[in-house]
Scaffold this motif. Structure first.
Motif, PDB file in Angstrom:
ATOM      1  N   ILE A   1      -9.422   9.002   6.166  1.00  0.00           N
ATOM      2  CA  ILE A   1      -8.063   8.544   6.488  1.00  0.00           C
ATOM      3  C   ILE A   1      -8.077   7.687   7.753  1.00  0.00           C
ATOM      4  N   GLY A   2      -8.838   8.127   8.749  1.00  0.00           N
ATOM      5  CA  GLY A   2      -8.951   7.350   9.986  1.00  0.00           C
ATOM      6  C   GLY A   2      -9.561   5.985   9.744  1.00  0.00           C
ATOM      7  N   ILE A   3     -10.608   5.934   8.919  1.00  0.00           N
ATOM      8  CA  ILE A   3     -11.211   4.647   8.567  1.00  0.00           C
ATOM      9  C   ILE A   3     -10.179   3.749   7.900  1.00  0.00           C
ATOM     10  N   ASN A   4      -9.452   4.299   6.900  1.00  0.00           N
ATOM     11  CA  ASN A   4      -8.464   3.505   6.175  1.00  0.00           C
ATOM     12  C   ASN A   4      -7.390   2.960   7.097  1.00  0.00           C
ATOM     13  N   PHE A   5      -6.934   3.799   8.012  1.00  0.00           N
ATOM     14  CA  PHE A   5      -5.876   3.383   8.934  1.00  0.00           C
ATOM     15  C   PHE A   5      -6.306   2.181   9.764  1.00  0.00           C
ATOM     16  N   MET A   6      -7.497   2.255  10.340  1.00  0.00           N
ATOM     17  CA  MET A   6      -7.948   1.169  11.214  1.00  0.00           C
ATOM     18  C   MET A   6      -8.369  -0.058  10.407  1.00  0.00           C
TER      19      MET A   6
ATOM     20  N   ILE B   1       0.829  -1.221   0.000  1.00  0.00           N
ATOM     21  CA  ILE B   1       0.000   0.000   0.000  1.00  0.00           C
ATOM     22  C   ILE B   1       0.857   1.261   0.000  1.00  0.00           C
ATOM     23  N   LEU B   2       2.150   1.134   0.303  1.00  0.00           N
ATOM     24  CA  LEU B   2       3.021   2.307   0.437  1.00  0.00           C
ATOM     25  C   LEU B   2       3.056   3.198  -0.812  1.00  0.00           C
ATOM     26  N   PRO B   3       3.061   2.642  -2.043  1.00  0.00           N
ATOM     27  CA  PRO B   3       3.092   3.524  -3.226  1.00  0.00           C
ATOM     28  C   PRO B   3       1.935   4.511  -3.299  1.00  0.00           C
TER      29      PRO B   3
ATOM     30  N   SER C   1      -2.201   7.828   3.335  1.00  0.00           N
ATOM     31  CA  SER C   1      -0.985   8.191   4.060  1.00  0.00           C
ATOM     32  C   SER C   1      -0.720   7.326   5.283  1.00  0.00           C
ATOM     33  N   LEU C   2      -1.778   6.916   5.976  1.00  0.00           N
ATOM     34  CA  LEU C   2      -1.598   6.123   7.199  1.00  0.00           C
ATOM     35  C   LEU C   2      -1.815   4.629   6.979  1.00  0.00           C
ATOM     36  N   SER C   3      -2.206   4.240   5.768  1.00  0.00           N
ATOM     37  CA  SER C   3      -2.498   2.827   5.520  1.00  0.00           C
ATOM     38  C   SER C   3      -1.281   1.920   5.696  1.00  0.00           C
TER      39      SER C   3
END
Length: 406
Positions: free
Chosen positions: A227-232, A48-50, A348-350
């Motif tokens: 973003i918060g949803i994606n992170f968790m 997911i970093l790219p 960004s946080l994934s």
């Protein structure tokens, strides 16, 4: 849809199909060799970093031929995936080498998404944007669903090497489709004479794109919640290979995600006129509740997969809404830069989510991490309802956010 949109859609389906297949193959290859929760999390994080680097592509997308960008990015990806298959067949596929090649291949892939989104906006009438975005999402999600459903069986019966090889060939075919059949008129920005060198012009365009995005206060507030949803959620997704007893079971979880997302993308165009301050928190609440119950009843036959699919139905709706909101609210000549900046922001946080999921999964339990991941949707509901900018958005999707509050 017109002919060029259809060609773009075909290319997007093939590219998405190939991305999904070789990413699943890589995750399972690492899991089967190491059986390490941490290494699976690291692999997913690298995958997911790219996405987080998409903001670097924005000025290039707006300034240069989008047809050439798509062609070279897909061909580059095909070469790299082909190299993975060669190393696998010669039994020299060292895991660090595999992860490096996968990372570079996916970096090529990531430039295609904001490029295609910019082309969709250019080739589509404004009133049809939600519908066309829904069609695109539906089409490649349906193929993605098939990929996830059969990935475990294909890994078992034809092997990882042939999966990598076939995906390399599919990507080459996609590149040729873009080269010979995709015809896109040049934008005003592409036609502008440039007196500066490449890097100087890149810097100017980059700064201007950033300024355009920074002005979108309400849109950014929505995206911060996503973003918060994606992170968790990524913390939980990293655990799916670990709770799976075999490749087929892992495929079932991925299929539930794809089917749910597919249903959500289909529903999205039917919901575009509903007030966003009611619809988005409600969808998020239903998704979080379904996710949590899917993990609680994990031992039941089929029920966990059905509930997990329901959770991802909400994700499908929200993803189409987010893409449409970006297209509606950004100036036409900055769609590429805007998409690149904002999708980087969304992802960004994934990578940290995947990595943290792997670390915490080693220290605690993968089921605890999955339950925590489901609460991300519930927190988004609270965030949306308590945000003074967002809870006043009492109109549908196609109204410009800033103008409606000016």
């Amino acid at each position: 849809m017109n002919k060029q949109l259809t060609i773009l859609l075909i290319g997007r389906i093939f590219t998405n199909f190939a991305d999904s297949f070789y990413l699943v193959a890589t995750v399972w290859y690492v899991k089967s060799l190491t059986d390490s929760t941490l290494l699976v999390g690291i692999t997913s994080a690298i995958g997911i970093l790219p996405v987080t680097l998409q903001f670097l592509y924005g000025p290039i997308i707006d300034r240069f031929s989008k047809q050439r960008i798509l062609y070279f990015s897909v061909i580059g990806q095909a070469i790299l995936v082909g190299m993975i298959s060669i190393f696998y067949f010669f039994d020299v596929l060292w895991i660090p080498l595999l992860l490096f090649l996968m990372y570079v291949a996916l970096s090529f892939s990531e430039i295609t998404y904001p490029t295609e989104s910019a082309l969709i906006e250019r080739l589509t009438k404004r009133e049809n944007l939600t519908k066309v975005n829904s069609i695109f999402a539906f089409s490649y999600q349906s193929l993605d669903m098939i990929c996830n459903a059969i990935s475990g069986l294909l890994i078992t019966f034809i092997g990882l090497g042939f999966i990598y090889l076939s995906n390399s060939m599919m990507l080459f075919l996609t590149g040729l489709i873009f080269l010979f059949y995709l015809k896109v008129p040049r934008s005003d920005k592409e036609s502008e004479p440039v007196s500066n060198g490449f890097f100087e012009q890149y810097k100017i365009d980059f700064i201007e794109g950033y300024r355009i995005v920074r002005k979108q206060k309400i849109l950014l507030n929505i995206l911060f919640g996503i973003i918060g949803i994606n992170f968790m959620a990524t913390m939980g997704i990293a655990m799916l290979p670990i709770i799976s007893n075999n490749a087929a079971e892992y495929g079932f979880w991925l299929t539930a995600m794809s089917v749910g997302t597919l249903v959500g993308t289909t529903l999205s165009s039917k919901l575009e006129n509903l007030p966003l301050n009611r619809l988005m928190p409600t969808i998020s609440l239903l998704s979080g509740t379904s996710w949590i119950f899917a993990i609680i009843v994990n031992e039941q036959f089929l029920i966990p997969y059905i509930l997990f699919g329901l959770a991802w139905t909400g994700v499908g709706v929200l993803s189409v809404f987010v893409y449409t909101l970006i297209q509606v609210n950004l100036p036409k000549d900055y769609i590429g830069s805007g998409f690149a900046f904002l999708t980087s922001l969304l992802g960004s946080l994934s990578p940290i989510g995947y990595l943290l999921g792997g670390i915490l999964g080693e220290l605690t339990s993968e089921y605890i991490i999955l339950l925590i991941a489901g609460t991300g949707y519930l927190l988004f509901t609270v965030y949306f309802l308590s945000n003074p900018l967002l809870n006043k958005i009492n109109h549908g999707l196609l109204v410009q956010l800033e103008k409606s509050h000016s």
